[in-house]
Scaffold this active site. Sequence first.
Site, mmCIF file in Angstrom:
data_model
loop_
_atom_site.group_PDB
_atom_site.id
_atom_site.type_symbol
_atom_site.label_atom_id
_atom_site.label_comp_id
_atom_site.label_asym_id
_atom_site.label_seq_id
_atom_site.Cartn_x
_atom_site.Cartn_y
_atom_site.Cartn_z
ATOM 1 N N HIS A 17 23.185 -10.824 0.719
ATOM 2 C CA HIS A 17 23.589 -10.737 -0.486
ATOM 3 C C HIS A 17 24.072 -9.502 -0.931
ATOM 4 C CE1 HIS A 17 19.514 -13.535 -0.899
ATOM 5 N NE2 HIS A 17 20.800 -14.410 -1.003
ATOM 6 N N LYS A 41 9.960 -24.347 -9.104
ATOM 7 C CA LYS A 41 10.086 -23.762 -7.783
ATOM 8 C C LYS A 41 9.124 -22.827 -7.360
ATOM 9 C CE LYS A 41 14.013 -23.060 -5.106
ATOM 10 N NZ LYS A 41 15.601 -22.582 -5.069
ATOM 11 N N ARG A 90 28.307 -19.087 3.756
ATOM 12 C CA ARG A 90 28.018 -18.577 5.174
ATOM 13 C C ARG A 90 28.558 -19.379 6.434
ATOM 14 N NH1 ARG A 90 21.750 -18.307 3.912
ATOM 15 N NH2 ARG A 90 22.744 -20.418 3.043
ATOM 16 N N SER A 128 17.248 -15.939 3.059
ATOM 17 C CA SER A 128 16.088 -15.401 2.276
ATOM 18 C C SER A 128 14.680 -16.244 3.020
ATOM 19 C CB SER A 128 15.740 -15.582 0.981
ATOM 20 O OG SER A 128 16.739 -14.801 0.212
HETATM 21 O O1 PNS Z 1 20.090 -19.193 -4.255
HETATM 22 P P1 PNS Z 1 19.929 -20.605 -4.785
HETATM 23 O O2 PNS Z 1 18.671 -21.244 -4.853
HETATM 24 O O3 PNS Z 1 20.859 -21.436 -3.952
HETATM 25 O O4 PNS Z 1 20.744 -20.733 -6.173
HETATM 26 C C1 PNS Z 1 21.059 -22.103 -6.510
HETATM 27 C C2 PNS Z 1 21.184 -21.578 -8.364
HETATM 28 C C3 PNS Z 1 20.470 -20.858 -9.139
HETATM 29 C C4 PNS Z 1 22.584 -21.191 -8.312
HETATM 30 C C5 PNS Z 1 21.561 -23.115 -9.230
HETATM 31 O O5 PNS Z 1 20.306 -23.678 -8.698
HETATM 32 C C6 PNS Z 1 21.539 -23.138 -10.352
HETATM 33 O O6 PNS Z 1 22.594 -22.537 -11.056
HETATM 34 N N1 PNS Z 1 20.416 -23.429 -11.272
HETATM 35 C C7 PNS Z 1 20.497 -23.302 -12.652
HETATM 36 C C8 PNS Z 1 20.637 -24.839 -13.372
HETATM 37 C C9 PNS Z 1 21.970 -25.337 -13.518
HETATM 38 O O7 PNS Z 1 22.849 -24.931 -13.805
HETATM 39 N N2 PNS Z 1 22.044 -26.644 -12.428
HETATM 40 C C10 PNS Z 1 23.423 -27.086 -12.429
HETATM 41 C C11 PNS Z 1 24.256 -26.839 -11.376
HETATM 42 S S1 PNS Z 1 25.349 -27.397 -10.994
#
Ligand code: PNS
Length: 167
Positions: A17, A41, A90, A128
């Site tokens: 990150h 979550k 990645r 992570s």
């Molecule tokens: O590190 P991650 O868990 O892959 O991140 C995922 C994240 C936080 C980027 C995604 O779940 C997100 O943007 N959540 C916020 C809710 C939202 O906007 N959902 C629609 C996305 S298309």
Amino acid sequence: MTTAIYPGSFDPITNGHLDIIERASKLFDRVVVAVLSNPAKSSLFTPEERVGLIERSVVGLPHVTADLFAGLLVDYCYRHDASVIIRGIRAVSDFEYEFQMALMNRRLRDEVETLFMMPQELYTYLSSRLVKEVFSLGGSVRGLVPDFVLEALTQKYPSRPNLEWVD
Ligand code: PNS
């Protein structure tokens, strides 16, 4: 002035990150590392702890800040006048999920562009989830996370196995 948002769970932040954050900080005036606060979550670190670890990681990067967000990411972008979402890719396996998210976000808010960035090859296998798994079972993750994240992990897993050959 272009603001980019780097969203994610960051449970916890890894050197992969950080590599993306450093690269992004050279491209944009302001980078906000946005930690999703999602009570549904389960996570090892609280959202506030994750923000704290990110803040310590980006001390040397003046235009980078960390924040919590809830709700839609594109709404957070709107409220912070951000026009770019950064996501790290990645391997090809990341792509399908990322592609879906990017296109849904574009549908919700066309003005926000998603930018995919690749970390250094060294970190292509790093996540992570694997850091937590390996560390909790007694393996070494030194060099894959900042040292203070290592300390924070030690506090979260007080009874991890003590393997003789681990540094
Ligand atoms: O590190 P991650 O868990 O892959 O991140 C995922 C994240 C936080 C980027 C995604 O779940 C997100 O943007 N959540 C916020 C809710 C939202 O906007 N959902 C629609 C996305 S298309």
